[in-house]
Write a protein that holds these residues in place. Structure first.
Motif, mmCIF file in Angstrom:
data_model
loop_
_atom_site.group_PDB
_atom_site.id
_atom_site.type_symbol
_atom_site.label_atom_id
_atom_site.label_comp_id
_atom_site.label_asym_id
_atom_site.label_seq_id
_atom_site.Cartn_x
_atom_site.Cartn_y
_atom_site.Cartn_z
ATOM 1 N N ARG A 82 24.072 -29.017 22.916
ATOM 2 C CA ARG A 82 24.915 -28.175 23.761
ATOM 3 C C ARG A 82 25.225 -26.840 23.093
ATOM 4 N N ARG A 83 25.466 -26.867 21.799
ATOM 5 C CA ARG A 83 25.842 -25.636 21.104
ATOM 6 C C ARG A 83 24.711 -24.617 21.155
ATOM 7 N N ARG A 84 23.470 -25.078 21.009
ATOM 8 C CA ARG A 84 22.328 -24.168 21.017
ATOM 9 C C ARG A 84 21.665 -24.058 22.387
ATOM 10 N N SER A 85 22.136 -24.880 23.328
ATOM 11 C CA SER A 85 21.604 -24.860 24.700
ATOM 12 C C SER A 85 20.092 -25.073 24.729
ATOM 13 N N ARG A 86 19.651 -26.080 24.024
ATOM 14 C CA ARG A 86 18.217 -26.368 24.006
ATOM 15 C C ARG A 86 17.983 -27.818 23.595
ATOM 16 N N TYR A 87 16.812 -28.335 23.977
ATOM 17 C CA TYR A 87 16.403 -29.660 23.536
ATOM 18 C C TYR A 87 15.808 -29.563 22.132
ATOM 19 N N GLU A 88 16.144 -30.535 21.303
ATOM 20 C CA GLU A 88 15.645 -30.551 19.927
ATOM 21 C C GLU A 88 14.995 -31.901 19.625
ATOM 22 N N ARG A 89 13.957 -31.829 18.856
ATOM 23 C CA ARG A 89 13.166 -33.030 18.533
ATOM 24 C C ARG A 89 13.955 -33.968 17.626
ATOM 25 N N GLN A 90 13.930 -35.246 17.960
ATOM 26 C CA GLN A 90 14.642 -36.258 17.179
ATOM 27 C C GLN A 90 13.709 -37.231 16.469
ATOM 28 N N GLY A 91 12.487 -37.307 16.948
ATOM 29 C CA GLY A 91 11.522 -38.231 16.359
ATOM 30 C C GLY A 91 10.398 -38.492 17.327
ATOM 31 N N VAL A 92 9.713 -39.590 17.131
ATOM 32 C CA VAL A 92 8.601 -39.945 18.010
ATOM 33 C C VAL A 92 8.627 -41.440 18.296
ATOM 34 N N LEU A 93 8.001 -41.800 19.398
ATOM 35 C CA LEU A 93 7.715 -43.200 19.712
ATOM 36 C C LEU A 93 6.234 -43.442 19.468
ATOM 37 N N VAL A 94 5.926 -44.479 18.706
ATOM 38 C CA VAL A 94 4.528 -44.783 18.374
ATOM 39 C C VAL A 94 4.321 -46.297 18.434
ATOM 40 N N GLU A 95 3.071 -46.682 18.440
ATOM 41 C CA GLU A 95 2.757 -48.109 18.398
ATOM 42 C C GLU A 95 3.155 -48.689 17.042
ATOM 43 N N GLU A 96 3.680 -49.888 17.060
ATOM 44 C CA GLU A 96 4.177 -50.501 15.820
ATOM 45 C C GLU A 96 3.062 -50.690 14.803
ATOM 46 N N THR A 97 1.882 -51.059 15.256
ATOM 47 C CA THR A 97 0.775 -51.244 14.314
ATOM 48 C C THR A 97 0.374 -49.917 13.674
ATOM 49 N N ALA A 98 0.430 -48.828 14.449
ATOM 50 C CA ALA A 98 0.101 -47.518 13.897
ATOM 51 C C ALA A 98 1.132 -47.097 12.858
ATOM 52 N N LEU A 99 2.397 -47.403 13.119
ATOM 53 C CA LEU A 99 3.449 -47.080 12.149
ATOM 54 C C LEU A 99 3.264 -47.875 10.871
ATOM 55 N N ALA A 100 2.900 -49.150 11.002
ATOM 56 C CA ALA A 100 2.695 -49.982 9.816
ATOM 57 C C ALA A 100 1.547 -49.451 8.969
ATOM 58 N N ARG A 101 0.441 -49.070 9.630
ATOM 59 C CA ARG A 101 -0.691 -48.521 8.879
ATOM 60 C C ARG A 101 -0.309 -47.200 8.204
ATOM 61 N N ALA A 102 0.439 -46.370 8.912
ATOM 62 C CA ALA A 102 0.857 -45.092 8.345
ATOM 63 C C ALA A 102 1.771 -45.299 7.141
ATOM 64 N N GLU A 103 2.659 -46.286 7.226
ATOM 65 C CA GLU A 103 3.544 -46.575 6.098
ATOM 66 C C GLU A 103 2.749 -47.022 4.879
ATOM 67 N N GLU A 104 1.712 -47.846 5.099
ATOM 68 C CA GLU A 104 0.866 -48.286 3.985
ATOM 69 C C GLU A 104 0.172 -47.096 3.328
ATOM 70 N N ARG A 105 -0.325 -46.190 4.138
ATOM 71 C CA ARG A 105 -1.006 -45.005 3.584
ATOM 72 C C ARG A 105 -0.027 -44.126 2.802
ATOM 73 N N CYS A 106 1.168 -43.976 3.337
ATOM 74 C CA CYS A 106 2.158 -43.134 2.647
ATOM 75 C C CYS A 106 2.616 -43.783 1.348
ATOM 76 N N LEU A 107 2.740 -45.111 1.353
ATOM 77 C CA LEU A 107 3.101 -45.804 0.120
ATOM 78 C C LEU A 107 2.012 -45.634 -0.923
ATOM 79 N N ALA A 108 0.753 -45.711 -0.482
ATOM 80 C CA ALA A 108 -0.357 -45.504 -1.416
ATOM 81 C C ALA A 108 -0.315 -44.096 -1.978
ATOM 82 N N ASP A 109 -0.012 -43.134 -1.117
ATOM 83 C CA ASP A 109 0.101 -41.757 -1.585
ATOM 84 C C ASP A 109 1.249 -41.598 -2.567
#
Length: 231
Positions: A82-109
């Motif tokens: 309301r203060r900025r009078s605009r929509y702001e990004r809060q996150g994303v919705l993704v498939e749970e399996t895709a999130l799990a794979r991404a977490e594994e890759r980030c942990l490896a990194d």
């Protein structure tokens, strides 16, 4: 509800975190934590065929990117500010399996980054040791009478990484005679004279230096003369 300025073709599917209590226009469930606007009417995620997705809050760019890349279906979650009078990004919705794979890759990194930090720290430590040795050798060259352990102590103190001392200056890194002499003079001043006690007793710095100057110069002359100084 305010119109969403961001066009869907740029961000993909959009899901809204409503500020007011809203109910699904199709199944009447609510109030909804997340909704999709279809022709101006709110739909719950299940009715919008997005109920199987999981929410990933914003903040981790790599995790978000990899999750979206690996998810056949995804949506951007926004909320109206309301203060900025605009929509702001809060996150994303993704498939749970895709999130799990991404977490594994980030942990490896993360593990790879940790190992790289360890290697870099070891490399910097080795570089610092080599530089301290070179600084100590230069002290001994300029002041042959300076005891080896004292030269090493002066070099170690002057060349601490990130200390801002003379050994880390450009002149110090180049082992200039002026920089090395400055480091030795400072060591003599603080170690072999009552300079620190004078400062603690309230004597102004310039006056304190004047009082101990003769002692400092005598010690430096003695160390320069290899024949008269102790080995």
């Amino acid at each position: 509800m305010a119109a969403i300025a961001t066009s869907p073709h740029r961000t993909g599917l959009l899901v809204v975190q409503p500020l007011k209590k809203r109910h699904c226009a199709e199944c009447r469930t609510g109030p909804l934590a997340l909704l999709v606007l279809e022709e101006g009417a709110p739909r719950c995620l299940d009715c919008a065929d997005l109920g199987h997705l999981v929410f990933l809050p914003r903040g981790d760019t790599a995790l978000t990117r990899r999750s979206r890349e690996g998810s056949a279906l995804s949506a951007v979650v926004v909320r109206f500010n309301r203060r900025r009078s605009r929509y702001e990004r809060q996150g994303v919705l993704v498939e749970e399996t895709a999130l799990a794979r991404a977490e594994e890759r980030c942990l490896a990194d993360a593990e790879a980054r940790r190992r790289r930090r360890v290697r870099d720290a070891r490399r910097r430590e080795a570089e610092d040791l080599r530089f301290t040795d070179a600084f100590a050798r230069e002290i001994r060259r300029l002041f042959p009478g300076c005891p080896a352990d004292r030269a090493r102590a002066v070099a170690a103190h002057a060349s601490v990484r990130g200390s801002g001392r003379v050994g880390r200056s450009a002149a110090g890194r180049a082992l200039s005679e002026a920089a090395v002499t400055t480091a030795v003079r400072a060591s003599v001043r603080h170690t072999d004279t009552p300079y620190d006690q004078l400062l603690m007793s309230g004597v102004p710095r310039h006056e304190a230096r004047h009082r101990i100057e003769a002692v400092v110069e005598a010690r430096l002359r003695g160390w320069r003369d290899e024949l008269t100084a102790p080995a």
